[in-house]
Design an enzyme around this catalytic site. Structure first.
Site, PDB file in Angstrom:
ATOM      1  N   THR A 133      17.741  14.884   8.590  1.00 29.82           N
ATOM      2  CA  THR A 133      16.701  15.771   8.089  1.00 29.82           C
ATOM      3  C   THR A 133      16.811  16.053   6.593  1.00 29.82           C
ATOM      4  O   THR A 133      17.920  16.063   6.038  1.00 29.82           O
ATOM      5  CB  THR A 133      16.769  17.122   8.837  1.00 29.82           C
ATOM      6  OG1 THR A 133      16.061  18.108   8.100  1.00 29.82           O
ATOM      7  CG2 THR A 133      18.186  17.617   9.013  1.00 29.82           C
ATOM      8  N   GLU A 135      16.600  18.834   5.460  1.00 27.15           N
ATOM      9  CA  GLU A 135      17.368  20.083   5.345  1.00 27.15           C
ATOM     10  C   GLU A 135      18.780  19.814   4.823  1.00 27.15           C
ATOM     11  O   GLU A 135      19.448  20.735   4.357  1.00 27.15           O
ATOM     12  CB  GLU A 135      17.438  20.795   6.695  1.00 27.15           C
ATOM     13  CG  GLU A 135      16.191  21.570   7.055  1.00 27.15           C
ATOM     14  CD  GLU A 135      15.946  22.779   6.154  1.00 27.15           C
ATOM     15  OE1 GLU A 135      16.833  23.624   6.033  1.00 27.15           O
ATOM     16  OE2 GLU A 135      14.854  22.862   5.573  1.00 27.15           O
ATOM     17  N   TYR A 157      21.781  25.171  10.887  1.00 25.16           N
ATOM     18  CA  TYR A 157      21.113  23.945  11.327  1.00 25.16           C
ATOM     19  C   TYR A 157      21.432  22.797  10.365  1.00 25.16           C
ATOM     20  O   TYR A 157      21.844  21.704  10.783  1.00 25.16           O
ATOM     21  CB  TYR A 157      19.597  24.176  11.386  1.00 25.16           C
ATOM     22  CG  TYR A 157      18.767  22.921  11.540  1.00 25.16           C
ATOM     23  CD1 TYR A 157      18.609  22.306  12.778  1.00 25.16           C
ATOM     24  CD2 TYR A 157      18.127  22.345  10.433  1.00 25.16           C
ATOM     25  CE1 TYR A 157      17.845  21.153  12.917  1.00 25.16           C
ATOM     26  CE2 TYR A 157      17.354  21.197  10.566  1.00 25.16           C
ATOM     27  CZ  TYR A 157      17.216  20.599  11.804  1.00 25.16           C
ATOM     28  OH  TYR A 157      16.458  19.459  11.929  1.00 25.16           O
ATOM     29  N   LYS A 161      23.579  19.400  11.165  1.00 19.61           N
ATOM     30  CA  LYS A 161      22.979  18.071  10.964  1.00 19.61           C
ATOM     31  C   LYS A 161      23.774  17.252   9.936  1.00 19.61           C
ATOM     32  O   LYS A 161      23.711  16.017   9.943  1.00 19.61           O
ATOM     33  CB  LYS A 161      21.523  18.226  10.518  1.00 19.61           C
ATOM     34  CG  LYS A 161      20.573  18.628  11.660  1.00 19.61           C
ATOM     35  CD  LYS A 161      20.210  17.443  12.552  1.00 19.61           C
ATOM     36  CE  LYS A 161      19.134  17.778  13.554  1.00 19.61           C
ATOM     37  NZ  LYS A 161      18.709  16.643  14.356  1.00 19.61           N
TER      38      LYS A 161
HETATM   39  P1  NAP Z   1      11.307  19.764  18.658  1.00 22.53           P
HETATM   40  O1  NAP Z   1       9.850  19.664  18.882  1.00 22.53           O
HETATM   41  O2  NAP Z   1      11.933  21.104  18.480  1.00 22.53           O
HETATM   42  O3  NAP Z   1      12.031  19.026  19.881  1.00 22.53           O
HETATM   43  C1  NAP Z   1      13.394  19.123  20.097  1.00 22.53           C
HETATM   44  C2  NAP Z   1      13.742  18.486  21.422  1.00 22.53           C
HETATM   45  O4  NAP Z   1      15.153  18.633  21.647  1.00 22.53           O
HETATM   46  C3  NAP Z   1      13.036  19.148  22.624  1.00 22.53           C
HETATM   47  O5  NAP Z   1      12.740  18.157  23.561  1.00 22.53           O
HETATM   48  C4  NAP Z   1      14.119  20.064  23.159  1.00 22.53           C
HETATM   49  O6  NAP Z   1      13.976  20.372  24.530  1.00 22.53           O
HETATM   50  C5  NAP Z   1      15.330  19.177  22.951  1.00 22.53           C
HETATM   51  N1  NAP Z   1      16.592  19.915  23.001  1.00 22.53           N
HETATM   52  C6  NAP Z   1      16.956  20.997  22.306  1.00 22.53           C
HETATM   53  N2  NAP Z   1      18.199  21.376  22.622  1.00 22.53           N
HETATM   54  C7  NAP Z   1      18.625  20.502  23.564  1.00 22.53           C
HETATM   55  C8  NAP Z   1      19.822  20.370  24.312  1.00 22.53           C
HETATM   56  N3  NAP Z   1      20.843  21.200  24.146  1.00 22.53           N
HETATM   57  N4  NAP Z   1      19.922  19.349  25.182  1.00 22.53           N
HETATM   58  C9  NAP Z   1      18.881  18.493  25.376  1.00 22.53           C
HETATM   59  N5  NAP Z   1      17.727  18.580  24.712  1.00 22.53           N
HETATM   60  C10 NAP Z   1      17.606  19.574  23.813  1.00 22.53           C
HETATM   61  O7  NAP Z   1      11.744  18.905  17.402  1.00 22.53           O
HETATM   62  P2  NAP Z   1      10.975  17.684  16.681  1.00 22.53           P
HETATM   63  O8  NAP Z   1      10.131  18.256  15.603  1.00 22.53           O
HETATM   64  O9  NAP Z   1      10.398  16.795  17.689  1.00 22.53           O
HETATM   65  O10 NAP Z   1      12.181  16.966  15.959  1.00 22.53           O
HETATM   66  C11 NAP Z   1      12.915  15.931  16.598  1.00 22.53           C
HETATM   67  C12 NAP Z   1      14.267  15.779  15.902  1.00 22.53           C
HETATM   68  O11 NAP Z   1      14.067  15.479  14.537  1.00 22.53           O
HETATM   69  C13 NAP Z   1      15.132  17.023  15.936  1.00 22.53           C
HETATM   70  O12 NAP Z   1      16.475  16.599  16.008  1.00 22.53           O
HETATM   71  C14 NAP Z   1      14.895  17.671  14.585  1.00 22.53           C
HETATM   72  O13 NAP Z   1      16.002  18.456  14.216  1.00 22.53           O
HETATM   73  C15 NAP Z   1      14.729  16.447  13.716  1.00 22.53           C
HETATM   74  N6  NAP Z   1      13.861  16.593  12.535  1.00 22.53           N
HETATM   75  C16 NAP Z   1      12.597  17.105  12.658  1.00 22.53           C
HETATM   76  C17 NAP Z   1      11.780  17.172  11.542  1.00 22.53           C
HETATM   77  C18 NAP Z   1      10.380  17.703  11.635  1.00 22.53           C
HETATM   78  O14 NAP Z   1       9.817  18.059  10.574  1.00 22.53           O
HETATM   79  N7  NAP Z   1       9.766  17.753  12.815  1.00 22.53           N
HETATM   80  C19 NAP Z   1      12.253  16.708  10.295  1.00 22.53           C
HETATM   81  C20 NAP Z   1      13.539  16.173  10.229  1.00 22.53           C
HETATM   82  C21 NAP Z   1      14.333  16.094  11.354  1.00 22.53           C
HETATM   83  P3  NAP Z   1      13.046  21.584  25.018  1.00 22.53           P
HETATM   84  O15 NAP Z   1      11.639  21.036  25.050  1.00 22.53           O
HETATM   85  O16 NAP Z   1      13.617  21.878  26.344  1.00 22.53           O
HETATM   86  O17 NAP Z   1      13.195  22.693  24.031  1.00 22.53           O
HETATM   87  O1  G4F Z   2       8.083  25.232   9.223  1.00 21.35           O
HETATM   88  P1  G4F Z   2       9.460  25.657   8.950  1.00 21.35           P
HETATM   89  O2  G4F Z   2      10.106  26.575   9.922  1.00 21.35           O
HETATM   90  O3  G4F Z   2      10.292  24.331   8.748  1.00 21.35           O
HETATM   91  P2  G4F Z   2      11.688  24.013   8.020  1.00 21.35           P
HETATM   92  O4  G4F Z   2      12.549  25.202   7.911  1.00 21.35           O
HETATM   93  O5  G4F Z   2      11.372  23.292   6.760  1.00 21.35           O
HETATM   94  O6  G4F Z   2      12.370  23.035   9.078  1.00 21.35           O
HETATM   95  C1  G4F Z   2      11.627  21.977   9.683  1.00 21.35           C
HETATM   96  O7  G4F Z   2      11.696  20.833   8.866  1.00 21.35           O
HETATM   97  C2  G4F Z   2      13.027  20.286   8.709  1.00 21.35           C
HETATM   98  C3  G4F Z   2      12.896  19.083   7.784  1.00 21.35           C
HETATM   99  O8  G4F Z   2      13.013  19.508   6.464  1.00 21.35           O
HETATM  100  C4  G4F Z   2      13.540  19.901  10.087  1.00 21.35           C
HETATM  101  F1  G4F Z   2      14.779  19.344   9.961  1.00 21.35           F
HETATM  102  C5  G4F Z   2      13.604  21.122  10.970  1.00 21.35           C
HETATM  103  O9  G4F Z   2      14.026  20.724  12.272  1.00 21.35           O
HETATM  104  C6  G4F Z   2      12.212  21.725  11.070  1.00 21.35           C
HETATM  105  O10 G4F Z   2      11.381  20.827  11.760  1.00 21.35           O
HETATM  106  O11 G4F Z   2       9.530  26.384   7.516  1.00 21.35           O
HETATM  107  C7  G4F Z   2       9.034  25.761   6.356  1.00 21.35           C
HETATM  108  C8  G4F Z   2       9.054  26.758   5.210  1.00 21.35           C
HETATM  109  C9  G4F Z   2      10.389  27.486   5.039  1.00 21.35           C
HETATM  110  O12 G4F Z   2      10.695  27.552   3.676  1.00 21.35           O
HETATM  111  C10 G4F Z   2      10.123  28.880   5.564  1.00 21.35           C
HETATM  112  O13 G4F Z   2      10.892  29.912   4.968  1.00 21.35           O
HETATM  113  O14 G4F Z   2       8.089  27.770   5.497  1.00 21.35           O
HETATM  114  C11 G4F Z   2       8.662  29.022   5.197  1.00 21.35           C
HETATM  115  N1  G4F Z   2       7.967  30.057   5.980  1.00 21.35           N
HETATM  116  C12 G4F Z   2       7.260  31.082   5.446  1.00 21.35           C
HETATM  117  N2  G4F Z   2       6.808  31.881   6.415  1.00 21.35           N
HETATM  118  C13 G4F Z   2       7.971  30.194   7.317  1.00 21.35           C
HETATM  119  C14 G4F Z   2       7.229  31.353   7.594  1.00 21.35           C
HETATM  120  N3  G4F Z   2       8.490  29.436   8.303  1.00 21.35           N
HETATM  121  C15 G4F Z   2       8.294  29.830   9.581  1.00 21.35           C
HETATM  122  N4  G4F Z   2       8.794  29.073  10.587  1.00 21.35           N
HETATM  123  N5  G4F Z   2       7.592  30.962   9.895  1.00 21.35           N
HETATM  124  C16 G4F Z   2       7.034  31.764   8.940  1.00 21.35           C
HETATM  125  O15 G4F Z   2       6.409  32.778   9.219  1.00 21.35           O
END
Ligand code: NAP
Ligand code: G4F
Length: 385
Positions: A133, A135, A157, A161
């Site tokens: 990520t 992050e 987190y 990671k």
């Molecule tokens: P998500 O929608 O939160 O999905 C996470 C998945 O992991 C869900 O299926 C969740 O199950 C499962 N999970 C959580 N804890 C678990 C555990 N202990 N054992 C088994 N399964 C578990 O996340 P996503 O956005 O699809 O992201 C997929 C991956 O990419 C994650 O690793 C995230 O950290 C990483 N990532 C995401 C982004 C982004 O912007 N979306 C960017 C960079 C990296 P439940 O449905 O039961 O909760």
């Molecule tokens: O949407 P966010 O919660 O995503 P964040 O923290 O960037 O993390 C997501 O992206 C990562 C990749 O860079 C993944 F690895 C991670 O698993 C996840 O998918 O927040 C984005 C930004 C932050 O700066 C947060 O402080 O939005 C700001 N924010 C402002 N108000 C908020 C809010 N975020 C959330 N969730 N809720 C708010 O009300």
């Protein structure tokens, strides 16, 4: 025979899109789903197959990233060609509340998958994708961020990671595993979790437009993120595992925007012009005009009188709530995906406008359904997470 893939986190946003994508490519897809008191398969219900059916190419297994025996058994039984390790406690803010669990699931969970492949002598067969990520960059040491930018995570987190990233590199170097990190920047979609900021904004906007909710309560408006569409990003995961050699890749759009701008664009997409005023916790966003033609097309003609009456009495639709602030914030992320473009041929199809329009249309549709339920006399909730 098609390939066999195992996806951890199959019920999540990326897991659902990736499963659908691999099935279309002729894969047999196995997914790990954790036990929940509810079904929790909404994102994959459209590809679900009856376990009684004789021939299946989509199979779910109960499992958990914190249970090595269970993971090892599944890897043994499935013997996959490719593992996409997507499961994680993925919410940055929540990781401050559950740091130990996050380290266990996101950090050690990755080690458990790698060890399973090594112990089962699958190192020459099974390729592994690790969901790393942006992050990891946290307090970004360079702009834009590349594969060579030093890491400086800013949350439990991010730190979990970081371990997962390096243990993946270590298993590649120590045991010759085809294990790769995709360092993915934020990617969103209509099925994004409701508590991530983009989805929270598109959902709240839809409810405000339909007269179901007063305001959007938000945290840090000035944070900047490089937002892409999950549909583009899961294609990069697939491409990474098709390479002869394992490697690590930044996947990003190269465009960064403020949360404030995401809000403005979301409301504009539905015909509402927002202006921000004030600073810090006192900052508010108010609707200053309605574009009737766009509102009519996106939301519906019948909702125009109510929104006009509402903004005459109270135009403020965005308020800051400091409970959404994080103890340590990641202020700005912007990725440079040159390596992915050159080596994988990966080019995203969506821009921010296309992403927002798709999310807006989907959430307006969803909230209209909810509104019908409400108008039918049933209780529906506004969530403020
Ligand atoms: P998500 O929608 O939160 O999905 C996470 C998945 O992991 C869900 O299926 C969740 O199950 C499962 N999970 C959580 N804890 C678990 C555990 N202990 N054992 C088994 N399964 C578990 O996340 P996503 O956005 O699809 O992201 C997929 C991956 O990419 C994650 O690793 C995230 O950290 C990483 N990532 C995401 C982004 C982004 O912007 N979306 C960017 C960079 C990296 P439940 O449905 O039961 O909760
Ligand atoms: O949407 P966010 O919660 O995503 P964040 O923290 O960037 O993390 C997501 O992206 C990562 C990749 O860079 C993944 F690895 C991670 O698993 C996840 O998918 O927040 C984005 C930004 C932050 O700066 C947060 O402080 O939005 C700001 N924010 C402002 N108000 C908020 C809010 N975020 C959330 N969730 N809720 C708010 O009300």
């Amino acid at each position: 025979m098609g390939k066999v893939a195992l996806i951890t986190g199959i019920t999540g946003q990326d897991g659902a899109y990736l499963a659908e994508y691999l099935l279309k490519k002729g894969y047999t897809v196995h997914g790990i789903k954790r036990r929940s008191s509810l079904f929790n398969t909404e994102r994959i219900d459209h590809i679900y197959q009856d376990p009684h059916a004789e021939k299946r190419n989509f199979i779910l297994h109960y499992g958990d990233m914190t249970d090595s025996m269970n993971l090892t058994k599944i890897v043994h039984d499935v013997s996959p060609d490719e593992i996409y390790n997507l499961a994680a406690m993925s919410h940055v803010k929540v990781s401050f509340d559950t740091p130990e669990y996050t380290a266990n699931a996101d950090g050690l969970g990755t080690l458990r998958v790698l060890e399973a492949v090594r112990l089962l002598d699958l190192t020459t067969k099974t390729r592994i994708y690790q969901a790393s990520t942006s992050e990891l960059y946290g307090l970004a040491q360079e702009v834009p961020q590349t594969e060579k930018t030093p890491f400086y995570p800013r949350s439990p987190y991010g730190v979990a990671k970081l371990y997962a990233y390096w243990i993946t590199v270590n298993y590649r170097e120590a045991y010759g595993l085809h294990a790769s990190n995709g360092i993915l920047f934020n990617h969103e979609s209509p099925i994004r979790g409701e508590t991530f900021v983009t989805r929270k904004i598109t959902r709240a906007m839809a409810k405000i437009a339909l007269g179901m909710q007063e305001a959007l309560f938000i945290g840090n408006l000035s944070a900047r993120r490089d937002w892409g569409h999950a549909k583009d990003f899961i294609k990069a995961m697939y491409l990474i595992l098709q390479q002869d050699k394992p490697d690590d890749y930044v996947i990003a759009t190269g465009v960064t925007s403020e949360v404030r701008e995401f809000i403005t664009r979301t409301f504009k997409s539905a015909g509402m012009e927002i202006a921000f005023s004030g600073t810090g916790e006192k900052e508010t966003g108010e609707i200053i005009s309605i574009d009737d033609a766009v509102f009519k097309e996106r939301v519906g003609k019948e909702y125009i009188p109510a929104i006009n009456t509402r903004i005459k009495s109270n135009p403020v639709v965005v308020r800051v709530d400091k409970s959404y602030y994080r103890p340590t914030e990641v202020d700005q992320l912007i990725g440079d995906a040159t390596k992915a473009r050159k080596k994988l041929g990966w080019i995203p199809e969506y821009d921010l406008e296309g992403l927002i329009n798709e999310m807006v249309n989907s959430d307006i549709h969803l909230m209209k359904k909810e509104n019908h339920i409400r108008n039918g006399g049933f209780r529906t909730l506004n969530y403020f997470e």
